[in-house]
Enzyme design. Sequence first.
Site, short mmCIF file in Angstrom:
data_model
loop_
_atom_site.label_atom_id
_atom_site.label_comp_id
_atom_site.label_asym_id
_atom_site.label_seq_id
_atom_site.Cartn_x
_atom_site.Cartn_y
_atom_site.Cartn_z
N HIS A 178 -16.32 38.64 40.86
CA HIS A 178 -16.58 39.00 39.46
C HIS A 178 -15.78 40.27 39.15
O HIS A 178 -15.95 41.29 39.81
CB HIS A 178 -18.08 39.23 39.30
CG HIS A 178 -18.51 39.49 37.89
ND1 HIS A 178 -18.69 38.48 36.97
CD2 HIS A 178 -18.81 40.63 37.25
CE1 HIS A 178 -19.08 39.00 35.83
NE2 HIS A 178 -19.15 40.31 35.95
N ASP B 105 -14.79 43.01 36.48
CA ASP B 105 -15.24 43.63 35.23
C ASP B 105 -14.11 44.43 34.58
O ASP B 105 -13.66 45.44 35.13
CB ASP B 105 -16.41 44.59 35.51
CG ASP B 105 -17.74 43.87 35.62
OD1 ASP B 105 -17.94 42.86 34.91
OD2 ASP B 105 -18.58 44.32 36.42
N HIS C 194 -14.78 39.15 33.59
CA HIS C 194 -15.74 39.52 32.53
C HIS C 194 -15.07 40.58 31.65
O HIS C 194 -14.92 41.73 32.05
CB HIS C 194 -17.01 40.06 33.21
CG HIS C 194 -18.06 40.52 32.26
ND1 HIS C 194 -19.18 41.22 32.69
CD2 HIS C 194 -18.20 40.39 30.92
CE1 HIS C 194 -19.94 41.50 31.64
NE2 HIS C 194 -19.37 41.03 30.57
N PHE D 155 -21.41 50.19 33.05
CA PHE D 155 -21.45 50.98 34.28
C PHE D 155 -22.08 50.16 35.39
O PHE D 155 -22.97 49.35 35.14
CB PHE D 155 -22.28 52.26 34.10
CG PHE D 155 -21.71 53.19 33.07
CD1 PHE D 155 -20.73 54.11 33.41
CD2 PHE D 155 -22.13 53.12 31.76
CE1 PHE D 155 -20.20 54.95 32.45
CE2 PHE D 155 -21.59 53.96 30.79
CZ PHE D 155 -20.62 54.88 31.14
N GLY D 156 -21.65 50.39 36.63
CA GLY D 156 -22.28 49.75 37.77
C GLY D 156 -23.54 50.52 38.16
O GLY D 156 -23.79 51.62 37.69
N GLY D 157 -24.33 49.90 39.04
CA GLY D 157 -25.45 50.61 39.64
C GLY D 157 -26.68 50.83 38.77
O GLY D 157 -27.54 51.63 39.11
N ASP E 35 -25.95 39.26 35.27
CA ASP E 35 -25.03 40.32 35.68
C ASP E 35 -25.70 41.68 35.42
O ASP E 35 -25.92 42.03 34.26
CB ASP E 35 -23.74 40.17 34.86
CG ASP E 35 -22.68 41.19 35.22
OD1 ASP E 35 -22.84 41.91 36.21
OD2 ASP E 35 -21.66 41.24 34.48
N GLY E 36 -25.99 42.39 36.50
CA GLY E 36 -26.54 43.74 36.36
C GLY E 36 -27.86 43.91 37.08
O GLY E 36 -28.84 43.25 36.75
N GLY F 98 -23.23 43.69 42.81
CA GLY F 98 -22.24 44.65 43.29
C GLY F 98 -22.88 45.61 44.28
O GLY F 98 -22.77 45.44 45.50
N SER F 99 -23.60 46.58 43.75
CA SER F 99 -24.19 47.62 44.59
C SER F 99 -25.02 47.05 45.73
O SER F 99 -24.92 47.49 46.87
CB SER F 99 -25.07 48.54 43.74
OG SER F 99 -24.36 48.98 42.61
ZN ZN Z 1 -19.75 41.89 34.69
#
Ligand code: ZN
Length: 206
Positions: free
Chosen positions: A20, A22, A53, A130-132, A162-163, A184-185
């Site tokens: 994925h 981003d 994405h 933002f990630g995380g 997603d998230g 992700g994280s």
């Molecule tokens: Zn995404």
Amino acid sequence: MLNLEKEIKKLEKNGIEMLHFDVMDGLFVPNITYGLPVLEQVRKVTDLTLDVHLMIADPLKYARRFAEAGADIISFHVESESDTGAVIGEIISAGAKAAVAVKPGTPVEEVYPYLDRLDMVLVMTVEPGFGGQSFIPETVEKVRTLREYLDKNGMDMHIEVDGGINDVTVSDAVSAGADVLVSGSYLFRAENMADAAGKLRNPGIC
Ligand code: ZN
């Protein structure tokens, strides 16, 4: 970021099915990530499905170029400035699969007019940018509403979340009807990525 190839190989070794990617433009969301040149390089080193994405203000301008740079699936936001139907047309005519994304505050019904041309709907389970971040539980209801609508109309397609997806939040998302999980994280911080991914695939046994 400077070890991107090594990290991609780690995904492959641990049985991850999609990458994925981003893309943020500093306009649609405050943050800026990366774009076409990085995607082109990623495409050269992996056969993983590239799930791009686009969190960008004007996807109509760039969708074709992301498809040409190697994206297999392109998601863009129904809240973007571009005409949703026109962007879907660009993506499909460039040979990629199209998906529409909705932010947590956007009713999922906004994607209904486009479903017959899509392969996937992306339901954001955090605010994009933002990630995380932590999973927003209320977004699960949108997944459920969409899955019920698809079933009722005899349509089958992927619903991606997603998230904030991890071994705890995954259960609700999957039981509501999500079948593509972005993480992700949680995966990158896990001691054993393959085990962590296994817990996402079999949420009942974690
Ligand atoms: Zn995404």
